[in-house]
Design an enzyme around this catalytic site. Structure first.
Site, PDB file in Angstrom:
ATOM      1  N   ASP A  18     -31.840  15.149 -11.298  1.00  0.00           N
ATOM      2  CA  ASP A  18     -31.138  15.593 -10.098  1.00  0.00           C
ATOM      3  C   ASP A  18     -30.834  17.083 -10.165  1.00  0.00           C
ATOM      4  O   ASP A  18     -30.546  17.612 -11.241  1.00  0.00           O
ATOM      5  CB  ASP A  18     -29.832  14.795  -9.963  1.00  0.00           C
ATOM      6  CG  ASP A  18     -29.190  14.979  -8.615  1.00  0.00           C
ATOM      7  OD1 ASP A  18     -29.885  15.359  -7.654  1.00  0.00           O
ATOM      8  OD2 ASP A  18     -27.965  14.739  -8.504  1.00  0.00           O
ATOM      9  N   THR A  64     -37.117   5.000  -2.898  1.00  0.00           N
ATOM     10  CA  THR A  64     -37.465   4.405  -1.608  1.00  0.00           C
ATOM     11  C   THR A  64     -36.703   5.081  -0.470  1.00  0.00           C
ATOM     12  O   THR A  64     -37.147   5.050   0.679  1.00  0.00           O
ATOM     13  CB  THR A  64     -37.151   2.900  -1.610  1.00  0.00           C
ATOM     14  OG1 THR A  64     -35.800   2.696  -2.058  1.00  0.00           O
ATOM     15  CG2 THR A  64     -38.098   2.141  -2.528  1.00  0.00           C
ATOM     16  N   GLU A  65     -35.559   5.711  -0.784  1.00  0.00           N
ATOM     17  CA  GLU A  65     -34.760   6.397   0.232  1.00  0.00           C
ATOM     18  C   GLU A  65     -35.264   7.811   0.503  1.00  0.00           C
ATOM     19  O   GLU A  65     -34.924   8.418   1.521  1.00  0.00           O
ATOM     20  CB  GLU A  65     -33.292   6.457  -0.198  1.00  0.00           C
ATOM     21  CG  GLU A  65     -32.571   5.117  -0.190  1.00  0.00           C
ATOM     22  CD  GLU A  65     -32.861   4.279  -1.424  1.00  0.00           C
ATOM     23  OE1 GLU A  65     -33.317   4.850  -2.443  1.00  0.00           O
ATOM     24  OE2 GLU A  65     -32.649   3.049  -1.359  1.00  0.00           O
ATOM     25  N   ASN A  66     -36.070   8.369  -0.410  1.00  0.00           N
ATOM     26  CA  ASN A  66     -36.506   9.759  -0.267  1.00  0.00           C
ATOM     27  C   ASN A  66     -37.465   9.973   0.899  1.00  0.00           C
ATOM     28  O   ASN A  66     -37.695  11.127   1.311  1.00  0.00           O
ATOM     29  CB  ASN A  66     -37.158  10.257  -1.552  1.00  0.00           C
ATOM     30  CG  ASN A  66     -36.171  10.538  -2.670  1.00  0.00           C
ATOM     31  OD1 ASN A  66     -36.528  10.544  -3.844  1.00  0.00           O
ATOM     32  ND2 ASN A  66     -34.901  10.761  -2.320  1.00  0.00           N
ATOM     33  N   ARG A 190     -23.207   8.975 -10.560  1.00  0.00           N
ATOM     34  CA  ARG A 190     -23.536   7.694  -9.951  1.00  0.00           C
ATOM     35  C   ARG A 190     -24.980   7.360 -10.304  1.00  0.00           C
ATOM     36  O   ARG A 190     -25.750   8.234 -10.709  1.00  0.00           O
ATOM     37  CB  ARG A 190     -23.340   7.729  -8.436  1.00  0.00           C
ATOM     38  CG  ARG A 190     -24.136   8.816  -7.728  1.00  0.00           C
ATOM     39  CD  ARG A 190     -23.842   8.838  -6.233  1.00  0.00           C
ATOM     40  NE  ARG A 190     -24.571   9.906  -5.574  1.00  0.00           N
ATOM     41  CZ  ARG A 190     -24.133  11.152  -5.465  1.00  0.00           C
ATOM     42  NH1 ARG A 190     -22.964  11.490  -5.964  1.00  0.00           N
ATOM     43  NH2 ARG A 190     -24.853  12.073  -4.851  1.00  0.00           N
TER      44      ARG A 190
END
Length: 252
Positions: A18, A64-66, A190
């Site tokens: 990140d 999958t959210e990217n 997270r």
């Protein structure tokens, strides 16, 4: 496995890479450059991981959210996976690295699917080090896919009893050792839908370094933090010294 494993070394390390975007923003350069520098950080980390006794490295490359990111950023990320496999596969193979790509293949450009299949087939016989790249991956999606696979099996073969080993065998990480350590860079704290099943007893280390700046020193620091911890796996711990029976407690 004993309740106390202080001073142990992690064999399977997973990293949420990140901070590429923030790295670029702080320098006033395009986000694409941050992602490209992130690939360099990945190369440094893969190269140094075996020196610390790591046998398996799992990295979160694309979730999958990217797909909801701007189209030009997604296109650039797709280009990076093409470049990485094209330029690094031979080097990884010669070093005895086995490559596995976790996540759904549906929705991924067909040429990238072919590159993924080529990488996995070429390195399938290697056993010195396992590199797992989570690409088009989400922990929830992986759990759903595992459940669907068991439902389909039941529809064909009839009802059967599901246990944890059977369920885990349907996940895309099946066959790899348990995750010992999960690292997230950039200071965020997270999991972001990463290895939700596999993280059950993993140690979590959050580091402030942005991913493009990551390398052997940061990895060493994370491993040293891991080694200072006393891992527990739901057993019973008895406090040292003379204690009353009530001082014995279950550790979760």
């Amino acid at each position: 496995m004993s309740a106390s494993t202080a001073n142990a070394k992690p064999l399977h390390v997973a990293i949420i890479m990140d901070g590429n975007g923030r790295w670029a923003e702080r320098r006033g350069v395009p986000r694409a450059l941050g992602h490209r520098e992130g690939v360099q950080a990945l190369r440094r980390t893969i190269k140094s991981a075996p020196d610390f006794g790591i046998k398996c490295l799992t990295v979160f490359g694309f979730s999958t959210e990217n797909w909801s990111r701007p189209a030009d950023e997604v296109a650039d990320l797709m280009g990076l996976i093409r470049t990485f496999i094209g330029s690094d596969l031979k080097k990884l193979h010669n070093a005895g690295v086995r490559v596995r790509v976790l996540g759904r293949r549906k929705g991924v450009p067909s040429d990238i699917v072919k590159l993924i299949e080529q990488a996995e087939a070429t390195t399938a016989g290697n056993d010195k080090f396992l590199l797992q790249v989570a690409f088009n991956y989400g922990g929830r999606a992986d759990l759903v896919d595992a459940a669907q696979a068991l439902v389909d099996h039941a529809a064909q073969k009839g009802a059967f009893t599901i246990d944890e080993e059977m369920f885990g065998g349907q996940l895309s990480t099946s066959g790899s050792d348990p995750v010992d350590l999960i690292i997230r860079t950039s200071g965020e704290q997270r999991l972001s839908n990463f290895l939700l099943w596999e993280c059950a007893y993993a140690e979590l280390v959050f580091q402030p370094v942005l991913w493009p700046d990551y390398g052997p020193e940061a990895l060493k620091a994370a491993i040293e933090e891991f080694s200072r911890r006393e891992r527990r796996f739901g057993g019973r711990e008895v406090l040292e010294g003379p204690v009353s029976p009530s001082a014995e407690r279950a550790v979760i």
